[in-house]
Write an enzyme that holds these catalytic residues in place. Structure first.
Site, mmCIF file in Angstrom:
data_model
loop_
_atom_site.group_PDB
_atom_site.id
_atom_site.type_symbol
_atom_site.label_atom_id
_atom_site.label_comp_id
_atom_site.label_asym_id
_atom_site.label_seq_id
_atom_site.Cartn_x
_atom_site.Cartn_y
_atom_site.Cartn_z
ATOM 1 N N GLU A 208 11.778 30.684 -16.660
ATOM 2 C CA GLU A 208 12.302 30.175 -15.384
ATOM 3 C C GLU A 208 11.118 29.538 -14.661
ATOM 4 O O GLU A 208 10.275 30.234 -14.105
ATOM 5 C CB GLU A 208 12.919 31.310 -14.560
ATOM 6 C CG GLU A 208 14.164 31.931 -15.189
ATOM 7 C CD GLU A 208 15.334 30.975 -15.277
ATOM 8 O OE1 GLU A 208 15.348 29.983 -14.519
ATOM 9 O OE2 GLU A 208 16.243 31.206 -16.093
ATOM 10 N N CYS A 242 11.319 27.989 -5.848
ATOM 11 C CA CYS A 242 11.336 27.085 -7.003
ATOM 12 C C CYS A 242 12.447 26.052 -6.921
ATOM 13 O O CYS A 242 12.346 24.978 -7.519
ATOM 14 C CB CYS A 242 11.459 27.882 -8.303
ATOM 15 S SG CYS A 242 12.916 28.941 -8.379
#
Length: 452
Positions: A208, A242
């Site tokens: 991720e 993110c």
């Protein structure tokens, strides 16, 4: 030390204790009780590490984890059930079943930006699927890492779940061990290192990562609402998210009006917090200095700096271009460049020339524009007329592609990530179909008829 933990977990997993559905549910419920017991201490740790306020901590770190646990406990029986699937006529007499099998001993390496949520959310998937797990919380948020270790020690035996604190050397030592699955959240640079180490033992991974997630705003958007949602998503967590909009790409004819609304909502949402010292800090001095170096050009809002507490005022940079310093890397901080485009087709081409982002947001009331962006631009996931909110639903898979990562999780997708689907064909012994065997030419025409 790490070898000992790994060996204990391997033995525990091979005993089969972690595989029972009742055991998994009880473990998840115990995890929730442990978090509740340490909830206040966890909130204090967030304040200590980077001035994250208690309301934000509950909403983005603790509450979202409670929801994930509740969702997993509610649906676990259904997720773990073996699944019967169709069998083709060529396999007449047999039955096909997919069994759900845990990988085994797993490693979860967590980031610092949401240091609790992004440690525990993957853990929920690992436990739900019947694995054991070693957690490596981020060393950049040491107070939170300490609380995570306390929770794990109070809830789980080390042979089931263990938390290991430390820096780069700890990560390196853990990556040398032959885990059965590795789940990593963090930068693309470190993601490559994780994948390289995993390849040495042929260990499957979920990465991720991140990237420069754009927010595209067309002339057909509700500009005021677009600005409101972009500002919230960008400057929450001091931009250290993110999937935060990394830059705004606005149609030229409405860009100035959009910037006006962005400035308005930035002031409305964050001015008092910044002035009163309640705006979230940058995690450490290195990141503070890196982000400070990106603040240049046509600064139309913010730009204030407090090095003594590593705080950067939410900053809007107008009339930016693709060669601006803030456009050369993922910002991961409270700096928002605004660029403009002449037409949507050109904007799509520009973004396609960039590395695949983790998220993309398009603001428009015109369905054809939204569909054009969604279908023509590769990215992990995103939203139409919203930003960042898509990651909060357990019914959508969350993950990137290419430079922004591989694999997915949240809800059932977390369970699936930590589960191997074992395909089993159960064949009858009441009869035997002869045409699959050699030297039976009489069946050649039949084979061609069935398998054409």
């Amino acid at each position: 030390m790490y070898e000992s933990i790994y060996a204990k977990q391997k033995q525990f997993y091979q005993s089969g204790k972690s595989k029972g559905i009742k055991f998994r549910k009880n473990a998840l419920k115990q995890l929730k009780r442990g978090i509740k017991y340490y909830e206040h201490e966890l909130s204090e740790a967030m304040l200590n590490d980077f001035n994250k306020q208690k309301t934000d901590t509950y909403m983005t770190e603790i509450g979202i984890v409670y929801n994930e646990i509740n969702h997993a406990v509610k649906h676990l029986d259904e997720w773990a059930e073996s699944k019967k699937v169709k069998t083709p006529i060529t396999h007449f007499g047999s039955k096909s079943t997919i069994y759900k099998e845990p990988y085994g001993v797993t490693l979860i390496i967590a980031p610092w930006n949401y240091p609790f949520n992004l440690t525990i959310s993957p853990l929920i998937g690992a436990i739900s699927a019947g694995n054991t797990a070693v957690l490596k919380p981020s060393e950049h948020t040491p107070a939170v890492a300490e609380v995570i270790s306390k929770i794990m020690e109070s809830v789980f035996p080390v042979e089931h779940i263990a938390a290991v604190e430390g820096g780069v050397e700890t990560n390196q030592a853990l990556l040398r061990l032959p885990f059965d699955y590795i789940f990593y959240t963090g930068s693309s640079h470190v993601g490559k290192i994780v994948m390289k180490n995993a390849a040495e033992n042929l260990v499957p991974v979920t990465l991720e990562l991140g990237g420069k997630s754009p927010a595209i705003v067309t002339k057909n958007a509700d500009l005021k609402l677009a600005a409101k949602r972009i500002v919230w998503a960008k400057f929450s967590n001091a931009g250290q998210t993110c999937v935060a909009p990394d830059f705004v790409y606005a149609e030229k004819s409405i860009k100035d009006a959009l910037v006006y609304h962005i400035k308005y909502y930035t002031y409305k949402f964050y001015h008092k917090d910044f002035i009163n010292g309640k705006y979230m800090s940058i995690v450490n001095n290195d990141h503070f200095e890196r982000i400070r170096g990106l603040i240049e050009g046509d600064i139309v809002y913010g730009g204030g700096l407090r090095p003594e507490d590593r705080t950067i005022e939410p900053t809007v940079i107008d009339n930016a271009e693709f060669d601006h310093p803030a456009m050369q890397e993922e910002i991961f901080g409270p700096v928002l460049p605004v660029l403009s485009f002449e037409n949507l087709d050109k904007a799509i081409l520009d973004i396609r020339d960039m590395l695949d982002p983790l998220a993309l947001y398009v603001f428009t009331e015109k369905k054809t524009e939204a569909e054009s962006v969604i279908t023509k631009v590769p990215f992990g996931g995103g939203a139409v007329n919203d930003a960042m909110y898509h990651l909060a639903t357990p019914y959508l898979p969350f993950g990137g592609r290419g430079n922004s990562g591989m694999g997915k999780y949240h809800g059932k997708y977390s369970f699936d990530t930590f589960t191997h689907e074992k395909s089993i064909l159960k064949q009858t012994t009441l009869f035997d179909i002869p045409f699959r065997y050699p030297n039976l030419k009489v069946f050649q025409k039949l084979i061609r008829l069935i398998m054409r």
